[in-house]
Design a protein around this motif. Structure first.
Motif, PDB file in Angstrom:
ATOM      1  N   GLN A  86       0.812  -1.220   0.000  1.00 31.75           N
ATOM      2  CA  GLN A  86       0.000   0.000   0.000  1.00 31.75           C
ATOM      3  C   GLN A  86       0.846   1.270   0.000  1.00 31.75           C
ATOM      4  O   GLN A  86       0.589   2.200  -0.762  1.00 31.75           O
ATOM      5  CB  GLN A  86      -0.936  -0.003   1.205  1.00 31.75           C
ATOM      6  CG  GLN A  86      -1.947   1.134   1.221  1.00 31.75           C
ATOM      7  CD  GLN A  86      -3.011   0.937   2.288  1.00 31.75           C
ATOM      8  OE1 GLN A  86      -3.264  -0.193   2.719  1.00 31.75           O
ATOM      9  NE2 GLN A  86      -3.636   2.009   2.710  1.00 31.75           N
ATOM     10  N   ARG A  87       1.868   1.331   0.835  1.00 32.05           N
ATOM     11  CA  ARG A  87       2.641   2.573   0.922  1.00 32.05           C
ATOM     12  C   ARG A  87       3.500   2.799  -0.313  1.00 32.05           C
ATOM     13  O   ARG A  87       3.896   3.925  -0.606  1.00 32.05           O
ATOM     14  CB  ARG A  87       3.492   2.598   2.191  1.00 32.05           C
ATOM     15  CG  ARG A  87       4.686   1.658   2.227  1.00 32.05           C
ATOM     16  CD  ARG A  87       5.298   1.661   3.608  1.00 32.05           C
ATOM     17  NE  ARG A  87       6.573   0.953   3.649  1.00 32.05           N
ATOM     18  CZ  ARG A  87       7.736   1.496   3.993  1.00 32.05           C
ATOM     19  NH1 ARG A  87       7.772   2.769   4.353  1.00 32.05           N
ATOM     20  NH2 ARG A  87       8.844   0.801   4.015  1.00 32.05           N
ATOM     21  N   TYR A  88       3.770   1.730  -1.048  1.00 34.07           N
ATOM     22  CA  TYR A  88       4.486   1.898  -2.308  1.00 34.07           C
ATOM     23  C   TYR A  88       3.547   2.377  -3.414  1.00 34.07           C
ATOM     24  O   TYR A  88       3.910   3.250  -4.211  1.00 34.07           O
ATOM     25  CB  TYR A  88       5.153   0.583  -2.717  1.00 34.07           C
ATOM     26  CG  TYR A  88       6.210   0.133  -1.736  1.00 34.07           C
ATOM     27  CD1 TYR A  88       7.468   0.734  -1.715  1.00 34.07           C
ATOM     28  CD2 TYR A  88       5.956  -0.884  -0.816  1.00 34.07           C
ATOM     29  CE1 TYR A  88       8.440   0.332  -0.812  1.00 34.07           C
ATOM     30  CE2 TYR A  88       6.922  -1.291   0.084  1.00 34.07           C
ATOM     31  CZ  TYR A  88       8.153  -0.686   0.082  1.00 34.07           C
ATOM     32  OH  TYR A  88       9.120  -1.089   0.988  1.00 34.07           O
ATOM     33  N   VAL A  89       2.342   1.824  -3.450  1.00 34.54           N
ATOM     34  CA  VAL A  89       1.362   2.225  -4.464  1.00 34.54           C
ATOM     35  C   VAL A  89       1.055   3.718  -4.351  1.00 34.54           C
ATOM     36  O   VAL A  89       0.852   4.400  -5.362  1.00 34.54           O
ATOM     37  CB  VAL A  89       0.079   1.383  -4.337  1.00 34.54           C
ATOM     38  CG1 VAL A  89      -1.011   1.907  -5.266  1.00 34.54           C
ATOM     39  CG2 VAL A  89       0.375  -0.087  -4.644  1.00 34.54           C
ATOM     40  N   GLU A  90       1.051   4.245  -3.124  1.00 33.84           N
ATOM     41  CA  GLU A  90       0.792   5.669  -2.920  1.00 33.84           C
ATOM     42  C   GLU A  90       1.817   6.543  -3.643  1.00 33.84           C
ATOM     43  O   GLU A  90       1.556   7.717  -3.925  1.00 33.84           O
ATOM     44  CB  GLU A  90       0.814   6.000  -1.421  1.00 33.84           C
ATOM     45  CG  GLU A  90      -0.362   5.428  -0.652  1.00 33.84           C
ATOM     46  CD  GLU A  90      -0.229   5.618   0.856  1.00 33.84           C
ATOM     47  OE1 GLU A  90       0.865   6.067   1.295  1.00 33.84           O
ATOM     48  OE2 GLU A  90      -1.185   5.325   1.580  1.00 33.84           O
ATOM     49  N   GLN A  91       2.981   5.994  -3.934  1.00 28.84           N
ATOM     50  CA  GLN A  91       4.057   6.749  -4.581  1.00 28.84           C
ATOM     51  C   GLN A  91       4.105   6.536  -6.098  1.00 28.84           C
ATOM     52  O   GLN A  91       4.975   7.093  -6.763  1.00 28.84           O
ATOM     53  CB  GLN A  91       5.406   6.343  -3.978  1.00 28.84           C
ATOM     54  CG  GLN A  91       5.526   6.561  -2.484  1.00 28.84           C
ATOM     55  CD  GLN A  91       5.491   8.030  -2.108  1.00 28.84           C
ATOM     56  OE1 GLN A  91       5.886   8.894  -2.890  1.00 28.84           O
ATOM     57  NE2 GLN A  91       5.011   8.327  -0.915  1.00 28.84           N
ATOM     58  N   PHE A  92       3.180   5.778  -6.636  1.00 28.24           N
ATOM     59  CA  PHE A  92       3.206   5.480  -8.067  1.00 28.24           C
ATOM     60  C   PHE A  92       3.036   6.761  -8.886  1.00 28.24           C
ATOM     61  O   PHE A  92       2.462   7.739  -8.427  1.00 28.24           O
ATOM     62  CB  PHE A  92       2.111   4.471  -8.410  1.00 28.24           C
ATOM     63  CG  PHE A  92       2.499   3.035  -8.158  1.00 28.24           C
ATOM     64  CD1 PHE A  92       3.588   2.716  -7.362  1.00 28.24           C
ATOM     65  CD2 PHE A  92       1.771   1.994  -8.718  1.00 28.24           C
ATOM     66  CE1 PHE A  92       3.953   1.391  -7.124  1.00 28.24           C
ATOM     67  CE2 PHE A  92       2.125   0.675  -8.491  1.00 28.24           C
ATOM     68  CZ  PHE A  92       3.222   0.374  -7.696  1.00 28.24           C
ATOM     69  N   PRO A  93       3.536   6.753 -10.134  1.00 26.90           N
ATOM     70  CA  PRO A  93       3.516   7.969 -10.938  1.00 26.90           C
ATOM     71  C   PRO A  93       2.142   8.347 -11.445  1.00 26.90           C
ATOM     72  O   PRO A  93       1.311   7.486 -11.740  1.00 26.90           O
ATOM     73  CB  PRO A  93       4.442   7.617 -12.114  1.00 26.90           C
ATOM     74  CG  PRO A  93       4.328   6.127 -12.230  1.00 26.90           C
ATOM     75  CD  PRO A  93       4.192   5.625 -10.821  1.00 26.90           C
ATOM     76  N   ALA A  94       1.926   9.652 -11.532  1.00 30.57           N
ATOM     77  CA  ALA A  94       0.800  10.188 -12.286  1.00 30.57           C
ATOM     78  C   ALA A  94       1.269  10.418 -13.713  1.00 30.57           C
ATOM     79  O   ALA A  94       2.437  10.166 -14.045  1.00 30.57           O
ATOM     80  CB  ALA A  94       0.323  11.488 -11.647  1.00 30.57           C
ATOM     81  N   GLU A  97       5.144  11.406 -15.297  1.00 36.89           N
ATOM     82  CA  GLU A  97       6.119  11.199 -14.233  1.00 36.89           C
ATOM     83  C   GLU A  97       6.855   9.875 -14.404  1.00 36.89           C
ATOM     84  O   GLU A  97       6.295   8.894 -14.901  1.00 36.89           O
ATOM     85  CB  GLU A  97       5.452  11.188 -12.850  1.00 36.89           C
ATOM     86  CG  GLU A  97       4.916  12.523 -12.389  1.00 36.89           C
ATOM     87  CD  GLU A  97       4.313  12.433 -10.991  1.00 36.89           C
ATOM     88  OE1 GLU A  97       4.044  13.493 -10.423  1.00 36.89           O
ATOM     89  OE2 GLU A  97       4.112  11.303 -10.482  1.00 36.89           O
ATOM     90  N   ILE A  98       8.106   9.872 -13.968  1.00 38.93           N
ATOM     91  CA  ILE A  98       8.892   8.648 -13.816  1.00 38.93           C
ATOM     92  C   ILE A  98       9.292   8.564 -12.346  1.00 38.93           C
ATOM     93  O   ILE A  98       9.893   9.492 -11.812  1.00 38.93           O
ATOM     94  CB  ILE A  98      10.155   8.673 -14.691  1.00 38.93           C
ATOM     95  CG1 ILE A  98       9.782   8.701 -16.173  1.00 38.93           C
ATOM     96  CG2 ILE A  98      11.043   7.470 -14.387  1.00 38.93           C
ATOM     97  CD1 ILE A  98      10.982   8.833 -17.102  1.00 38.93           C
ATOM     98  N   VAL A  99       8.939   7.480 -11.691  1.00 35.98           N
ATOM     99  CA  VAL A  99       9.290   7.294 -10.285  1.00 35.98           C
ATOM    100  C   VAL A  99      10.426   6.282 -10.200  1.00 35.98           C
ATOM    101  O   VAL A  99      10.351   5.188 -10.769  1.00 35.98           O
ATOM    102  CB  VAL A  99       8.081   6.813  -9.465  1.00 35.98           C
ATOM    103  CG1 VAL A  99       8.514   6.396  -8.062  1.00 35.98           C
ATOM    104  CG2 VAL A  99       7.031   7.913  -9.369  1.00 35.98           C
ATOM    105  N   ILE A 100      11.481   6.681  -9.498  1.00 31.31           N
ATOM    106  CA  ILE A 100      12.624   5.802  -9.267  1.00 31.31           C
ATOM    107  C   ILE A 100      12.563   5.320  -7.821  1.00 31.31           C
ATOM    108  O   ILE A 100      12.651   6.129  -6.892  1.00 31.31           O
ATOM    109  CB  ILE A 100      13.954   6.533  -9.513  1.00 31.31           C
ATOM    110  CG1 ILE A 100      13.985   7.139 -10.922  1.00 31.31           C
ATOM    111  CG2 ILE A 100      15.129   5.582  -9.303  1.00 31.31           C
ATOM    112  CD1 ILE A 100      15.187   8.048 -11.164  1.00 31.31           C
ATOM    113  N   PHE A 101      12.397   4.030  -7.623  1.00 26.97           N
ATOM    114  CA  PHE A 101      12.370   3.465  -6.274  1.00 26.97           C
ATOM    115  C   PHE A 101      13.773   3.038  -5.864  1.00 26.97           C
ATOM    116  O   PHE A 101      14.368   2.137  -6.459  1.00 26.97           O
ATOM    117  CB  PHE A 101      11.434   2.260  -6.198  1.00 26.97           C
ATOM    118  CG  PHE A 101       9.986   2.629  -6.021  1.00 26.97           C
ATOM    119  CD1 PHE A 101       9.494   2.964  -4.768  1.00 26.97           C
ATOM    120  CD2 PHE A 101       9.120   2.659  -7.106  1.00 26.97           C
ATOM    121  CE1 PHE A 101       8.162   3.306  -4.587  1.00 26.97           C
ATOM    122  CE2 PHE A 101       7.785   2.999  -6.947  1.00 26.97           C
ATOM    123  CZ  PHE A 101       7.307   3.330  -5.682  1.00 26.97           C
TER     124      PHE A 101
END
Length: 265
Positions: A86-94, A97-101
C-alpha cells in the motif's frame, strides 16, 4: 580491475558518455511530459552495490518533478497494519512522471526475509502474489523497469572498508550494512529465489554488474532509455525578452548596509 578482467572505465571517458546519456534523459523527460506516460524504475541490489550513485547520475540533469526519487523509511506502526504494497502504491507515478524506487516492495524478498523482519509465510505470499500485482501495474499502462545491481564479494568489502576509513562516508555504514556483509550467502539465496519467482515476461529483471560503478551507471541508463520508445519533442528556442525600464532604480545601492556573508573564497 573489474569483473572479467576489464580495466575500470577512465573518468574522462565516463563523463563524456554520461553527458550524452543525460542529454537523452532530458529528451525522454520532454516526451514523458508531452505524452502523459508513466514509468517506474525499480533499483535493487546488495548494500554498497551502487544504487545511490546510479540514482544521482540519472537525476542530476532532469527535473525532480518528472523524475521523482522515492526512498521510503522504515514503515510506521500504522503502515505495518496496511496491505504490504500500500505505501508503495501511494508513490506510483501520475501522468508525465517517472518514479525511481531506491529500494521498493522487494524489501520483503531481501532484507526483511534475511533479517527476519517478516515471517516465512509473509515471504512466501509475497513471492506468490508479486508477479500478479506487477501484471496489473503493467496492464494499467505503467512501464515497469526492474534492475538488479550485482556487486562482487571483494568489491563490496572494498567499499565497506572505504566507508569505515573515510569520515565523509562513515554515515553510509549502518549496523544493517555490517549484518548484511556477514550474511552474504543468505542474501545470495534470497536473490536467487526472488529472481526465480518474479523474473516474468510482464516484468522481467535485468542484471548489471556493478563492480565498476562507472560502467554500471552507463549501462543501466542506456538500458532504461532503450526500454521506453521515446522520441525527441521539438520545442521553440526560447528568446530572452527586453527588460522593462519602467520602474528602474538602483537595486544594488539599496542593499548597502545589509548583512553579507564573508567572502572567504
Amino acid at each position: 580491475m573489474s569483473k572479467g578482467g576489464r580495466e575500470r572505465l577512465k573518468r574522462k571517458v565516463y563523463e563524456k558518455e554520461l553527458q550524452k546519456l543525460q542529454v537523452e534523459l532530458c529528451f525522454l523527460q520532454d516526451w514523458i511530459k508531452s505524452t502523459g506516460e508513466r514509468a517506474i524504475i525499480v533499483l535493487e541490489g546488495r548494500d554498497a552495490a551502487g544504487k545511490g550513485g546510479l540514482i544521482k547520475a540519472i537525476a542530476a540533469r532532469v527535473s525532480p518533478r518528472v523524475f521523482r526519487v522515492v526512498a521510503l523509511p522504515t514503515p510506521s506502526d500504522r503502515q505495518k497494519t496496511q496491505m504490504y504494497v500500500q505505501r508503495y502504491v501511494e508513490q506510483f507515478p501520475a501522468g508525465g512522471e517517472i518514479v525511481i524506487f531506491d529500494r521498493s516492495w522487494y524489501n520483503r524478498a531481501g532484507v526483511e526475509h534475511v533479517m527476519g523482519f517478516c515471517t516465512p509465510e509473509q515471504h512466501r505470499r509475497f513471492l506468490e502474489l508479486c508477479p500478479i500485482v506487477e501484471r496489473f501495474i503493467v496492464g494499467a499502462g505503467i512501464r515497469l523497469i526492474k534492475i538488479w545491481l550485482e556487486v562482487g564479494q571483494e568489491e563490496q568489502e572494498r567499499r565497506f572498508t572505504a566507508r569505515i576509513e573515510d569520515p565523509l562516508r562513515q554515515w553510509k555504514l549502518s549496523p544493517m550494512d555490517l549484518e548484511s556483509y556477514k550474511r552474504w550467502y543468505d542474501y545470495s539465496w534470497a536473490r536467487d529465489e526472488m529472481l526465480q519467482h518474479t523474473d516474468t515476461k510482464d516484468a522481467p529483471w535485468y542484471i548489471v554488474r556493478s563492480d565498476d560503478k562507472r560502467r554500471a551507471r552507463l549501462n543501466a541508463i542506456a538500458h532504461v532509455l532503450a526500454q521506453i520508445p521515446y522520441t525527441r519533442i521539438d520545442r521553440a528556442k526560447a528568446k530572452l525578452p527586453a527588460r522593462s525600464e519602467k520602474r528602474r532604480y538602483d537595486d544594488q545601492g539599496s542593499l548597502e548596509g545589509r548583512r553579507f556573508i564573508d567572502e572567504k573564497f
